[in-house]
Design a protein around this motif. Structure first.
Motif, PDB file in Angstrom:
ATOM      1  N   UNK A   1      68.650  -3.825  80.709  1.00  0.00           N
ATOM      2  CA  UNK A   1      70.102  -3.821  80.378  1.00  0.00           C
ATOM      3  C   UNK A   1      70.876  -2.446  80.400  1.00  0.00           C
ATOM      4  N   UNK A   2      70.186  -1.621  79.897  1.00  0.00           N
ATOM      5  CA  UNK A   2      70.975  -0.273  79.645  1.00  0.00           C
ATOM      6  C   UNK A   2      69.881   0.852  80.051  1.00  0.00           C
ATOM      7  N   UNK A   3      70.443   2.187  80.807  1.00  0.00           N
ATOM      8  CA  UNK A   3      69.614   3.032  81.032  1.00  0.00           C
ATOM      9  C   UNK A   3      70.476   4.278  80.292  1.00  0.00           C
ATOM     10  N   UNK A   4      69.584   5.179  79.613  1.00  0.00           N
ATOM     11  CA  UNK A   4      70.218   6.101  79.013  1.00  0.00           C
ATOM     12  C   UNK A   4      69.667   7.496  79.965  1.00  0.00           C
TER      13      UNK A   4
ATOM     14  N   UNK B   1      73.952  -1.113  82.672  1.00  0.00           N
ATOM     15  CA  UNK B   1      74.820  -0.154  82.033  1.00  0.00           C
ATOM     16  C   UNK B   1      74.313   1.332  81.917  1.00  0.00           C
ATOM     17  N   UNK B   2      74.934   2.269  82.182  1.00  0.00           N
ATOM     18  CA  UNK B   2      74.382   3.553  82.220  1.00  0.00           C
ATOM     19  C   UNK B   2      75.099   4.172  80.985  1.00  0.00           C
ATOM     20  N   UNK B   3      74.399   5.055  80.255  1.00  0.00           N
ATOM     21  CA  UNK B   3      74.950   5.747  79.132  1.00  0.00           C
ATOM     22  C   UNK B   3      74.321   7.187  79.355  1.00  0.00           C
TER      23      UNK B   3
ATOM     24  N   UNK C   1      88.734  14.411  77.966  1.00  0.00           N
ATOM     25  CA  UNK C   1      88.369  14.281  79.283  1.00  0.00           C
ATOM     26  C   UNK C   1      86.988  14.948  79.557  1.00  0.00           C
ATOM     27  N   UNK C   2      86.657  16.052  78.857  1.00  0.00           N
ATOM     28  CA  UNK C   2      85.621  16.871  79.044  1.00  0.00           C
ATOM     29  C   UNK C   2      84.235  16.645  78.117  1.00  0.00           C
ATOM     30  N   UNK C   3      84.525  15.290  77.478  1.00  0.00           N
ATOM     31  CA  UNK C   3      83.357  14.759  76.489  1.00  0.00           C
ATOM     32  C   UNK C   3      82.407  14.469  77.393  1.00  0.00           C
ATOM     33  N   UNK C   4      80.944  14.943  77.036  1.00  0.00           N
ATOM     34  CA  UNK C   4      79.782  14.583  77.870  1.00  0.00           C
ATOM     35  C   UNK C   4      79.039  13.386  77.484  1.00  0.00           C
ATOM     36  N   UNK C   5      79.475  12.889  76.640  1.00  0.00           N
ATOM     37  CA  UNK C   5      78.951  11.103  76.308  1.00  0.00           C
ATOM     38  C   UNK C   5      79.583  10.202  77.150  1.00  0.00           C
ATOM     39  N   UNK C   6      79.334   9.534  77.804  1.00  0.00           N
ATOM     40  CA  UNK C   6      79.970   8.509  78.639  1.00  0.00           C
ATOM     41  C   UNK C   6      79.066   7.413  78.870  1.00  0.00           C
ATOM     42  N   UNK C   7      79.713   6.066  79.114  1.00  0.00           N
ATOM     43  CA  UNK C   7      78.896   5.044  79.525  1.00  0.00           C
ATOM     44  C   UNK C   7      79.756   4.334  80.730  1.00  0.00           C
ATOM     45  N   UNK C   8      79.151   3.596  81.675  1.00  0.00           N
ATOM     46  CA  UNK C   8      79.840   3.065  82.628  1.00  0.00           C
ATOM     47  C   UNK C   8      78.909   1.801  83.321  1.00  0.00           C
ATOM     48  N   UNK C   9      79.358   1.010  83.891  1.00  0.00           N
ATOM     49  CA  UNK C   9      78.587  -0.057  84.598  1.00  0.00           C
ATOM     50  C   UNK C   9      78.131   0.411  86.044  1.00  0.00           C
ATOM     51  N   UNK C  10      77.142  -0.171  86.272  1.00  0.00           N
ATOM     52  CA  UNK C  10      76.331   0.116  87.730  1.00  0.00           C
ATOM     53  C   UNK C  10      77.362   0.114  88.773  1.00  0.00           C
ATOM     54  N   UNK C  11      77.968  -1.296  88.797  1.00  0.00           N
ATOM     55  CA  UNK C  11      78.890  -1.516  89.624  1.00  0.00           C
ATOM     56  C   UNK C  11      80.084  -0.448  89.805  1.00  0.00           C
TER      57      UNK C  11
ATOM     58  N   UNK D   1      75.365   4.666  70.853  1.00  0.00           N
ATOM     59  CA  UNK D   1      75.048   3.954  72.131  1.00  0.00           C
ATOM     60  C   UNK D   1      75.781   2.569  72.011  1.00  0.00           C
ATOM     61  N   UNK D   2      75.423   1.682  70.962  1.00  0.00           N
ATOM     62  CA  UNK D   2      76.291   0.334  70.853  1.00  0.00           C
ATOM     63  C   UNK D   2      77.528   0.310  71.152  1.00  0.00           C
TER      64      UNK D   2
END
Length: 184
Positions: free
Chosen positions: A24-27, A103-105, A174-184, A118-119
């Protein structure tokens, strides 16, 4: 501190590819000589995924480390891939290409971001309505010397303000390096 605006984990690489469903999640963590932090980052990410009770994978993309970082990451439980093209962006692109999750983190492997969060980065994606979550360092504690004065009070606020104005976002860092997004 960053604030957001396993079954497959324990399988060897050969078996992981044969798992019934993709994680489900790739970090994804880019890595260049991060021996001091990469092991902690991988362990925190694995702990978060286990606490969420979801399938996941940790991908550390080594970009030419000479300090043993890849071995430390692998021993901690990450799948390590190597990217010969130098650079932060090249490492991330390789990691995203390797990632199987819905989901990619993403976050740095130097332990500057808390992967136990991560949650909080995945929940808005999973509940729908959001395609991307960006952390913020500006609403948390910034340790002395962690961010230059000009970045905290001039550069980052101006760019983040432009994003809010032109794209109607709630981005504060906007420069924070920790992000998550959907594959699509």
């Amino acid at each position: 501190m960053t604030v957001p605006d396993e079954l497959a984990l324990s399988l060897p690489d050969a078996q992981r590819s044969q798992a019934a469903e993709p994680p489900l999640i790739s970090v994804v963590m880019p890595c260049l000589n991060e021996a001091d932090g990469v092991g902690r980052c991988v362990q925190k990410a694995l702990t978060a995924l286990r606490q969420m009770d979801v399938t996941g994978e940790i991908i550390v993309v080594d970009n030419g480390s000479t300090d043993g970082s890849p071995e430390i990451a692998a021993k901690a439980g990450a799948r390590v891939v190597h990217e010969r093209r130098r650079g932060y962006g090249a490492a991330y692109l390789r990691g995203f290409q390797e990632a199987q999750g819905k989901y990619l983190v993403m976050g740095d492997a130097d332990d500057s971001y808390d992967f136990l969060d991560i949650p909080r980065f995945v929940e808005p994606l999973d509940k729908g309505g959001f395609d991307m979550v960006i952390g913020t360092r500006l609403k948390g504690t910034i340790l002395p010397g962690a961010m230059p004065w000009s970045h905290r009070w001039i550069n980052n606020p101006i760019l983040s303000g432009m994003l809010r104005l032109f794209f109607r976002t709630r981005v504060s860092d906007s420069h924070c390096g920790m992000r998550s997004f959907t594959r699509d």
